[in-house]
Design a protein around this motif. Structure first.
Motif, short mmCIF file in Angstrom:
data_model
loop_
_atom_site.label_atom_id
_atom_site.label_comp_id
_atom_site.label_asym_id
_atom_site.label_seq_id
_atom_site.Cartn_x
_atom_site.Cartn_y
_atom_site.Cartn_z
N LYS A 115 0.74 2.64 10.29
CA LYS A 115 -0.18 3.89 11.41
C LYS A 115 -1.07 2.45 12.08
O LYS A 115 -0.92 0.96 11.85
N GLY A 154 0.36 5.83 1.13
CA GLY A 154 -0.04 6.38 1.69
C GLY A 154 0.83 8.21 1.57
O GLY A 154 0.74 8.36 0.14
N ARG A 155 1.19 9.03 2.58
CA ARG A 155 1.34 10.31 1.31
C ARG A 155 2.95 9.68 1.50
O ARG A 155 3.40 10.48 0.67
N GLN A 156 3.08 8.64 1.26
CA GLN A 156 5.03 7.74 1.11
C GLN A 156 4.70 7.95 -0.31
O GLN A 156 6.00 8.49 -1.61
N LYS A 157 3.50 7.95 -1.51
CA LYS A 157 3.32 7.38 -2.33
C LYS A 157 4.44 6.65 -3.23
O LYS A 157 4.87 6.71 -4.53
N LYS A 212 4.43 -3.74 3.30
CA LYS A 212 4.41 -3.15 4.59
C LYS A 212 4.05 -4.54 5.25
O LYS A 212 3.17 -5.51 4.46
N GLY A 265 0.78 -1.29 0.09
CA GLY A 265 -0.10 0.09 0.23
C GLY A 265 0.68 1.23 -0.46
O GLY A 265 2.14 1.45 -0.48
#
Length: 112
Positions: free
Chosen positions: A90, A37-40, A58, A35
């Motif tokens: 998270k 997130g902000r890491q893109k 992950k 997946g």
């Protein structure tokens, strides 16, 4: 009872498992997931060609936790999974209505 779901970097998996074990969380379920997130994602070079990796590997850790151990479990995960870099992961906490141990029929916190 709560279900604690933590998404962490794969190399932190053993550290998280050990930390949860130390505070008395006896059972966890682990899934390898991908997946972002902000890491893109990020770019990689393979045989001279650059390409974008959108979904990063992950580890998803799920543990059913008694209410009195919830804060300890959250703190333990944060302390060992934190690298200070983007993509650390998270933690999600959800309510558990019922837990039943199939072998014995125990319910509630006794089933944990």
């Amino acid at each position: 009872m709560k279900l604690v779901t933590a998404i962490v970097k794969p190399f932190k998996l053993d550290d998280v498992r050990e930390a949860l074990s130390e505070i008395g969380v006896s059972g966890v379920t682990v899934t390898e997931v991908k997946g972002f997130g902000r890491q893109k994602g990020h770019t990689e070079l393979y045989r001279g060609a650059e390409y974008v990796v959108d979904f990063l590997p992950k580890a998803k850790i799920e543990a059913a936790v008694a209410d009195e151990h919830l804060e300890q479990a959250i703190e333990a995960i944060i302390n060992v999974a934190n690298t200070g870099k983007i993509g650390d992961g998270k933690i999600f906490v959800t309510n558990l209505e019922q837990v039943i141990r199939i072998r014995t029929g125990e319910t509630g916190e006794e089933a944990l």
